[in-house]
Each structure stands twice: as structure tokens, then as C-alpha cells.
Design an enzyme around this catalytic site. Sequence first.
Site, PDB file in Angstrom:
ATOM      1  CG  HIS A  44     130.446  38.202  71.870  1.00 48.07           C
ATOM      2  ND1 HIS A  44     129.190  37.663  71.750  1.00 48.07           N
ATOM      3  CD2 HIS A  44     130.565  38.772  73.174  1.00 48.07           C
ATOM      4  CE1 HIS A  44     128.744  37.792  72.898  1.00 48.07           C
ATOM      5  NE2 HIS A  44     129.454  38.705  73.868  1.00 48.07           N
ATOM      6  CE  LYS A  92     130.908  34.549  74.239  1.00 46.69           C
ATOM      7  NZ  LYS A  92     131.358  34.499  75.528  1.00 46.69           N
ATOM      8  N   GLY A 115     141.309  34.979  86.712  1.00 42.25           N
ATOM      9  CA  GLY A 115     141.281  35.789  85.342  1.00 42.25           C
ATOM     10  C   GLY A 115     141.903  37.334  85.203  1.00 42.25           C
TER      11      GLY A 115
END
Length: 267
Positions: free
Chosen positions: A152, A156, A9
Site C-alpha cells: 500500500h 496508510k 472522510g
Amino acid sequence: MAIRVAVAGAKGRTGSHIVQGVLAHANMELVVGVDLQGVGEVLAPGVRVASPDELGTLLKAAKPQVLVDFTNAASAVENVKIAAQQNVKLVVGTTGFSAEQFKELETAITGHVPAIISPNFSIGVNVFWNVIAEAARQLHTYQYHMEVIELHHAHKKDAPSGTALKAAELLAAYLPAADRRFVYGRQGMTGERTQDEIGIHAIRAGEIVGEHTVLYAGNGERLEITHRAQSRDAFAHGALTAIAWIHEKAECRIFSMAEMLHELELA
């Protein structure tokens, strides 16, 4: 000697901050970076972004001592299995695991490699968890209602956040096991709120890094405890601390951030 680090990632929102942190760290060396995005991009001299499909081959060739994973639940399970098979220690900040997926992680790790897994590597969030648990311990006796609200960014994919779920679990520890339940948002004619339910509410908007609030409401008053992440550097800082800590561990099991922070506090 510098700790050899791989990042899965590496181009992600948090992963990219971890890459920069490793590169700037005097005692760490980035040797592998994988991501679906930016394949071929140079991360450091001799290190380019590779496809996740190449992870096993890269780990064998570069021999990192720690793999950091901030990807998605399905990818993280496979990455952990590959790393554990090659005795690479693990720092996992990926969230959204199902019970079955987490069991796969436990099977891959236990008895094979040390790992630290947390839904949030922010030092502040880990203190936040301690604080909200203590408040719940003191207030539940007085019949305070408890709710969790998290915010968030719009990108997400999992909701509620892993941080919010852990917060709710900490609160639920102080409610009768037979009656407690989580309510994910409310809609329609829901009836009166029960004493032993915990509401969990997820907001997704803009580029909010991360915000978590626990609300305790009693007769004529309410208490709110909030943690706000202003930058992903907060998560990267905790992850870098975890890299250095797990590198020294020999016991092959899953450790928590709480264990790490407690040990470092005593050091």
C-alpha cells in the site's frame, strides 16, 4: 427518489472518489460531507465540507438515508454511533478496528440500523477472497505453505491491511485450530517455518493504491494469486453498489459484501 447520502472522510483518498461517484449517480444525492481537511470547501451546491464534530447536527438537519464512512477506526466508531442513533443506514469501509472497537460497532448497529461493513469494497477483491479460500481448501491437504503479501501507499496508517488479515483468516480456516498462527514478518533466527503458520507481510511505499498476493508453495512449485487495485475508483464503485443495496434493507444488523454480492447474483 434519489438516495440522500452523507460521506465521512469526504476529502480522503477513497472518500473523495465516493463523493464524485455520488454526485455523478442519477439516483443519489450528496447532502453531507465531513472531514478534518478542506473544511468550508464546496462539494456540491449547498454542501460544504464540515468538521466531523458537526456530524450529529448535520444528520439531523439534512436527514441522509445512508452514511458512508472511510475515516479511521476511532472516528468511525463515533460516527457509527451518531448515525445509528438517528436511524441512518451505514456503509463502512474503514479498517484497523480492534476487537473492542468492532464490538462497539456491533452494539451500536445490531437492532438499530442496517449496515454493511467490509475491509474492502472492491468487487474484484471479494472474488479474490473466494478464489484464495478455494485454493487453500484444495492445497492444504498437500502440505503447501501459505503466505500473504500486501502493498500500500506510504500514507496508510494500519498494517497489515484489513484485506490481508481477512485473507489470512480465510486461509487459516483450513489449518488445525490448535496449531495455526499468524507471523507478521520475520527477523533474526526464527527457526524453520512450521506447516501451520501463515506469514503476513506489509509493504508501505510511494502511492501504491493496493495490492494483495497469496502465495502457496509446495514441492518444486508455487502458485500466486494476486489482486491489484489500479485506481480507488474500484473501491468507490463497490461502495456505491453497497449504498443502493443497504438502502433497501430493513433488518438491523451488520451485513457483509459476500451477502450483498450473492443476493445481487441471484437477482
